[in-house]
Design a protein around this motif. Structure first.
Motif, PDB file in Angstrom:
ATOM      1  N   UNK A  33       3.463   5.795  -5.721  1.00 45.94           N
ATOM      2  CA  UNK A  33       3.251   5.771  -7.190  1.00 45.94           C
ATOM      3  C   UNK A  33       2.205   6.802  -7.402  1.00 45.94           C
ATOM      4  N   UNK A  34       0.888   6.641  -6.721  1.00 45.78           N
ATOM      5  CA  UNK A  34      -0.169   7.731  -6.919  1.00 45.78           C
ATOM      6  C   UNK A  34       0.192   9.270  -6.718  1.00 45.78           C
ATOM      7  N   UNK A  35       1.016   9.238  -5.637  1.00 43.74           N
ATOM      8  CA  UNK A  35       1.336  10.555  -5.366  1.00 43.74           C
ATOM      9  C   UNK A  35       2.304  11.093  -6.585  1.00 43.74           C
ATOM     10  N   UNK A  41       0.667  -1.242   0.007  1.00 45.03           N
ATOM     11  CA  UNK A  41      -0.133   0.006   0.124  1.00 45.03           C
ATOM     12  C   UNK A  41       0.851   1.328   0.102  1.00 45.03           C
ATOM     13  N   UNK A  42       2.048   1.223   0.871  1.00 43.47           N
ATOM     14  CA  UNK A  42       2.908   2.523   0.828  1.00 43.47           C
ATOM     15  C   UNK A  42       3.628   2.788  -0.442  1.00 43.47           C
ATOM     16  N   UNK A  43       4.002   1.583  -1.322  1.00 38.31           N
ATOM     17  CA  UNK A  43       4.613   1.821  -2.622  1.00 38.31           C
ATOM     18  C   UNK A  43       3.428   2.349  -3.567  1.00 38.31           C
ATOM     19  N   UNK A 102      -8.619 -15.542   6.001  1.00 35.41           N
ATOM     20  CA  UNK A 102      -8.257 -14.299   5.835  1.00 35.41           C
ATOM     21  C   UNK A 102      -8.875 -13.601   4.791  1.00 35.41           C
ATOM     22  N   UNK A 103      -9.186 -12.323   4.963  1.00 41.16           N
ATOM     23  CA  UNK A 103      -9.395 -11.592   3.847  1.00 41.16           C
ATOM     24  C   UNK A 103      -8.242 -10.370   3.817  1.00 41.16           C
ATOM     25  N   UNK A 104      -7.656 -10.373   2.658  1.00 38.81           N
ATOM     26  CA  UNK A 104      -6.604  -9.278   2.335  1.00 38.81           C
ATOM     27  C   UNK A 104      -6.951  -8.178   1.525  1.00 38.81           C
ATOM     28  N   UNK A 105      -6.589  -7.051   2.041  1.00 40.07           N
ATOM     29  CA  UNK A 105      -7.100  -5.670   1.574  1.00 40.07           C
ATOM     30  C   UNK A 105      -6.006  -5.177   1.029  1.00 40.07           C
ATOM     31  N   UNK A 106      -5.720  -5.334  -0.478  1.00 41.30           N
ATOM     32  CA  UNK A 106      -4.551  -4.873  -1.023  1.00 41.30           C
ATOM     33  C   UNK A 106      -4.888  -3.916  -2.263  1.00 41.30           C
ATOM     34  N   UNK A 107      -3.932  -3.078  -2.672  1.00 40.47           N
ATOM     35  CA  UNK A 107      -4.322  -2.082  -3.665  1.00 40.47           C
ATOM     36  C   UNK A 107      -5.033  -2.761  -4.911  1.00 40.47           C
TER      37      UNK A 107
END
Length: 108
Positions: A32-34, A26-28, A78-83
């Protein structure tokens, strides 16, 4: 410390390791979006897990302290909340617990 002393990862640490990896993604993505002039907020949650256990012959979600397993196999829903899947991606994580029966990968 048994797992660490044997050069392996304790299975109950895996959900936390997934969280760290997903947060890094998410930080990457945020950086990238920034660079493209877009602002993206980090989600409040990166992973949600529920331990699974065989109870009376059926697979069920359980609430129990880490390390309460009596067999060498541990599983989580599990539920993974990814980009790539900010709404969540459901997965099953299965690990062997080296601290129980030397990690025998079986129900008993």
């Amino acid at each position: 410390f048994w797992a660490q002393n044997h050069g392996t990862t304790y299975c109950y640490d895996f959900p936390a390791l997934y969280k760290v990896a997903i947060q890094a993604e998410w930080e990457k993505y945020q950086e990238h979006c920034k660079q493209r002039g877009e602002m993206v907020a980090l989600p409040n949650r990166f992973i949600k897990t529920k331990e699974l256990c065989i109870v009376n012959g059926k697979l069920e979600e359980v609430n129990r302290p880490e390390g309460s397993n009596t067999i060498g196999m541990v599983a989580w829903k599990a539920t993974l909340y990814t980009p790539e899947a900010p709404e969540g991606r459901k997965v099953i994580i299965i690990a062997n617990d080296i601290t129980v029966l030397i990690g025998s990968f079986g129900p008993e």
